[in-house]
Each structure stands twice: as structure tokens, then as C-alpha cells.
Design a protein around this motif. Structure first.
Motif, PDB file in Angstrom:
ATOM      1  N   ALA A 148     127.273  73.972  87.983  1.00 46.79           N
ATOM      2  CA  ALA A 148     127.306  73.870  89.438  1.00 46.79           C
ATOM      3  C   ALA A 148     128.420  72.939  89.906  1.00 46.79           C
ATOM      4  O   ALA A 148     129.136  73.231  90.875  1.00 46.79           O
ATOM      5  CB  ALA A 148     125.959  73.390  89.953  1.00 46.79           C
ATOM      6  N   ARG A 149     128.598  71.819  89.217  1.00 49.87           N
ATOM      7  CA  ARG A 149     129.662  70.875  89.573  1.00 49.87           C
ATOM      8  C   ARG A 149     131.031  71.481  89.298  1.00 49.87           C
ATOM      9  O   ARG A 149     131.982  71.273  90.070  1.00 49.87           O
ATOM     10  CB  ARG A 149     129.486  69.577  88.796  1.00 49.87           C
ATOM     11  N   MET A 150     131.155  72.236  88.208  1.00 51.22           N
ATOM     12  CA  MET A 150     132.431  72.885  87.889  1.00 51.22           C
ATOM     13  C   MET A 150     132.814  73.884  88.965  1.00 51.22           C
ATOM     14  O   MET A 150     133.982  73.959  89.385  1.00 51.22           O
ATOM     15  CB  MET A 150     132.315  73.601  86.534  1.00 51.22           C
ATOM     16  N   ILE A 151     131.855  74.657  89.427  1.00 48.40           N
ATOM     17  CA  ILE A 151     132.122  75.661  90.457  1.00 48.40           C
ATOM     18  C   ILE A 151     132.594  74.991  91.740  1.00 48.40           C
ATOM     19  O   ILE A 151     133.544  75.453  92.385  1.00 48.40           O
ATOM     20  CB  ILE A 151     130.866  76.520  90.697  1.00 48.40           C
ATOM     21  N   GLU A 152     131.948  73.909  92.126  1.00 47.37           N
ATOM     22  CA  GLU A 152     132.362  73.170  93.323  1.00 47.37           C
ATOM     23  C   GLU A 152     133.807  72.690  93.201  1.00 47.37           C
ATOM     24  O   GLU A 152     134.592  72.772  94.149  1.00 47.37           O
ATOM     25  CB  GLU A 152     131.429  71.979  93.557  1.00 47.37           C
ATOM     26  N   LEU A 153     134.157  72.184  92.030  1.00 46.16           N
ATOM     27  CA  LEU A 153     135.519  71.698  91.807  1.00 46.16           C
ATOM     28  C   LEU A 153     136.529  72.825  91.916  1.00 46.16           C
ATOM     29  O   LEU A 153     137.567  72.693  92.575  1.00 46.16           O
ATOM     30  CB  LEU A 153     135.617  71.026  90.439  1.00 46.16           C
ATOM     31  N   ILE A 154     136.250  73.951  91.270  1.00 47.64           N
ATOM     32  CA  ILE A 154     137.187  75.076  91.294  1.00 47.64           C
ATOM     33  C   ILE A 154     137.390  75.578  92.714  1.00 47.64           C
ATOM     34  O   ILE A 154     138.515  75.863  93.147  1.00 47.64           O
ATOM     35  CB  ILE A 154     136.694  76.211  90.374  1.00 47.64           C
ATOM     36  N   LYS A 155     136.313  75.674  93.475  1.00 49.76           N
ATOM     37  CA  LYS A 155     136.425  76.135  94.862  1.00 49.76           C
ATOM     38  C   LYS A 155     137.247  75.157  95.702  1.00 49.76           C
ATOM     39  O   LYS A 155     138.062  75.578  96.532  1.00 49.76           O
ATOM     40  CB  LYS A 155     135.041  76.314  95.467  1.00 49.76           C
ATOM     41  N   ALA A 156     137.039  73.867  95.493  1.00 46.83           N
ATOM     42  CA  ALA A 156     137.789  72.858  96.254  1.00 46.83           C
ATOM     43  C   ALA A 156     139.272  72.920  95.923  1.00 46.83           C
ATOM     44  O   ALA A 156     140.133  72.859  96.808  1.00 46.83           O
ATOM     45  CB  ALA A 156     137.232  71.468  95.962  1.00 46.83           C
ATOM     46  N   VAL A 157     139.586  73.064  94.656  1.00 44.02           N
ATOM     47  CA  VAL A 157     140.987  73.137  94.230  1.00 44.02           C
ATOM     48  C   VAL A 157     141.636  74.418  94.736  1.00 44.02           C
ATOM     49  O   VAL A 157     142.796  74.430  95.165  1.00 44.02           O
ATOM     50  CB  VAL A 157     141.068  73.039  92.689  1.00 44.02           C
ATOM     51  N   ARG A 158     140.886  75.506  94.696  1.00 43.56           N
ATOM     52  CA  ARG A 158     141.413  76.778  95.189  1.00 43.56           C
ATOM     53  C   ARG A 158     141.754  76.690  96.680  1.00 43.56           C
ATOM     54  O   ARG A 158     142.778  77.227  97.124  1.00 43.56           O
ATOM     55  CB  ARG A 158     140.388  77.879  94.956  1.00 43.56           C
TER      56      ARG A 158
END
Length: 370
Positions: free
Chosen positions: A197-207
Motif C-alpha cells: 500500500a505504501r509503495m503504491i502511494e509513492l508510485i502515484k505521487a512520483v507519477r
């Protein structure tokens, strides 16, 4: 040739990112293997673009066609030809890259080597080339699964995302060999739900920033018999390393204790031998299942580091084919993080290496009786 891999189970991939199709020719596949397009498709579906909101939005069904080598559901012993047609290519999105080199991408090096390049999505340097590897890996996985015998049981290969940038699963959280369902439960393919869940949040923020991130994929293989691997140049871990570092965006490989093992003394690092149910085993596995370049029957495990995706949607300084300094803000559809889709590719390359070495082992050691 540089587009081929393997000694006895040999694959040759072909095709470019925005060409009409990509595919693979497999030579050396044993006859009589039951295999269907649906089995291969299941693996390709894990690799295809557009499967979640944290990967490239390019829409490709990536439907595989078996052109030769299979008759009435079984391989015939002749080469397998597998083809996947491209249906959502948009080469016009790359017009600006016709003359401008993307920083840290293969644009400049391909131009330097060949004097000419396919700028559409990177051409041959695109990760779309890995479709052929995954398709061939599906065949290799099927052979390995059927070849596994007691006490090792069927060979199982499981890769998963263990780290994205500085977000990693807690120590000890991924000790259990994960099931496929556990890996596939999250679009980021980390089997630890809270970390995923934390990884997904990071990827979305970076995207959202037009940027990208990298990380680490861990791969584990159990049921591999002892004896696979060739001394000196074709050590099992050496071929695994080559297989992994041949993948786009990879920057590091370590097996077993890896670089952390340099902090130990020999007395702390050595894996003792014990007898268990009539078989030689090691109670620890700092060797990662390989000793002297040959599998020892324990679980093989290694890690592969992937850099952040080179193509980002932020302005970057670069030069063009004429040597003039300029700026490039890339367009097109790109993964903000390659790792979720790379999991199945790592598994495929692992299967190809293990099967090729198993066939080589059998050819040298199992054919003649003196």
C-alpha cells in the motif's frame, strides 16, 4: 548471436516497441510437452501494459499466437514460433526524440553503435522486447514443473517486489515462500500488504510529478535439484546474473548473502552440512542455493536492482544528433516504476537459465553408461 540466449534450450527474440509485432523462436524444446496458448497467455497477462493505474496506460492485449512447434496440444520437437501483434502503437508521440537523446536511455548508445536507430519508444531497447522472454519462460516453467521429482518436488519460481525506493518490507516479513495469489493480490506485486500500500502511494505521487522510481525484486526458486551449473565460466549464478542484467533498467544482482556477506567472517558465513531424510542439506542458506557455481539443492534466492525509469515527463538537459545542447520533456506512455511488470520477466529468465542448465546436466551426465 546477441539476440539469442541459452545453449540447449535456446531462445531468439525479435521486434521493436512500435513495430507491427514482437515474438520469439524457441529451439531445443523437448517433444511431447503438453502446452497451450492459454498457458502462455496467463504469463503474458502479468506482463502486459495497462493492467493498473501504476503502470503505463498503453493498451495492448498481447495475445499470443503459436505459429509452429505444437500439434494437437503437444510440442513436436521442432522450433516453436510465438508471435504477439502490436495494436496500440503511437509512434508519433516520439517525434521529438527522433533527434534528441533521452538522458540515461539507450538512444545515444544505439546511435553511437549503429549510426542509425529506431526512436519510436526506443525500438529494440524497449521493454516490449521482453514479451518474447516471458512467452518462452512460460514454456520453460511448464517443463520445470513437470520435471521436478521427489524429494525436491516440482520446481517453483516466485519473484516479487521487495523494495521501491526507500520503502521495503520489514525484516522477516517475507521469509515464507509466497504463493502466486499473494504476489498478485496487489498491483505492485509485493506480498506484504501494508508495504504494498505504501509503495503504491509513492508510485502515484512520483507519477503525478512526471518522475519515476526504482527498487528491488527478490526471486526464489525451490525444488531445484543439486548439480545444475557448469564450473568456471558458466557457473549457475553467473548465468543468472547475465540473464537478470540483460533486462532493461537493471543495475545490480546479488545472490544469497550478497554484498552483506562481506561483513561476516568465514566462521559466521559458512553453511554447515547436515543429513535430513537421507539427503544432504544446509540448515542455513547464505550461499543462496549455489556453491562452486553448482546448485546444492537448497532454495535459490537472489535480488535484482532496477533503476528509475529513464523516460520521465520533466524537462531535462540533453543534446541532439547534431551535437547541439537542447532540452527534452518526453511524451508518450511510460511506466513510472518498471518493477510491478518486471516480476514475471525475472521469473521467466530464471526458468530459462534453470532449464537450460538442467538439459546440459542431463546431456553430459545422464546419457552414457560406462
Amino acid at each position: 548471436m546477441p539476440n539469442s540466449f541459452g545453449k540447449l534450450f535456446t531462445i531468439t527474440t525479435w521486434g521493436e516497441s512500435h513495430g507491427p509485432a514482437v515474438g520469439v523462436a524457441i529451439d531445443g524444446c523437448p517433444p511431447g510437452l503438453p502446452i497451450t496458448a492459454e498457458e502462455i497467455q496467463a504469463e503474458l497477462d502479468r506482463r502486459r501494459p495497462g493492467q493498473s493505474d501504476i503502470v503505463t496506460p498503453r493498451k495492448e492485449n498481447d495475445r499470443v499466437e503459436i505459429l509452429s512447434g505444437v500439434f494437437e496440444g503437444r510440442t513436436t520437437g521442432v522450433p516453436l514460433a510465438l508471435l504477439v501483434r502490436s495494436t496500440d502503437a503511437r509512434p508519433g508521440a516520439y517525434d521529438e526524440m527522433r533527434e534528441k537523446f533521452r538522458p540515461s536511455h539507450a538512444d545515444y548508445t544505439y546511435q553511437a553503435k549503429y549510426g542509425h536507430r529506431d526512436h519510436r519508444g526506443g525500438g529494440r531497447s524497449s521493454a516490449r522486447e521482453t514479451i518474447g522472454r516471458v512467452a518462452a519462460g512460460a514454456v520453460a516453467k511448464k517443463i520445470l514443473h513437470l520435471a521436478g521429482v521427489a524429494p525436491g518436488g516440482p520446481v517453483e519460481i516466485r519473484a516479487f517486489v521487495s523494495q521501491i525506493r526507500d520503502i521495503a518490507a520489514p525484516a522477516g516479513a517475507l521469509e515464507k515462500f509466497p504463493t502466486l495469489a499473494e504476489v498478485e493480490a496487489s498491483p505492485v506485486r509485493c506480498p506484504h500488504a501494508a508495504t504494498a500500500a505504501r509503495m503504491i502511494e509513492l508510485i502515484k505521487a512520483v507519477r503525478a510529478e512526471g518522475d519515476s522510481v526504482g527498487g528491488v525484486i527478490t526471486c526464489r526458486a525451490r525444488g531445484v535439484p543439486p548439480g545444475l551449473g557448469e564450473p568456471v565460466f558458466d557457473r549457475l549464478e553467473a548465468d543468472l546474473a547475465k540473464a537478470m542484467l540483460s533486462l532493461p533498467a537493471t543495475k545490480g544482482f546479488e545472490i544469497g548473502s550478497g554484498f552483506a556477506g562481506t561483513l561476516s567472517k568465514g566462521s559466521q558465513h559458512n553453511d554447515a552440512f547436515v543429513m535430513r531424510e537421507g539427503q544432504v542439506h544446509t540448515p542455513t542458506n547464505r550461499s543462496g542455493g549455489v556453491q562452486g557455481g553448482i546448485s546444492n539443492g537448497e532454495e535459490i534466492f537472489f535480488r535484482v536492482a532496477f533503476k528509475p525509469t529513464a523516460t520521465i515527463l520533466q524537462p531535462q538537459k540533453t543534446v541532439d544528433v547534431h551535437g547541439a545542447e537542447t532540452e527534452l520533456a518526453a511524451r508518450g506512455r511510460h511506466d513510472p516504476c518498471v518493477l510491478p511488470r518486471a516480476v514475471v520477466i525475472v521469473e521467466a529468465m530464471t526458468a530459462l537459465v534453470l532449464l537450460d542448465h538442467w538439459m546440459r546436466h542431463a546431456a553430459q551426465n545422464k546419457t552414457f553408461r560406462f
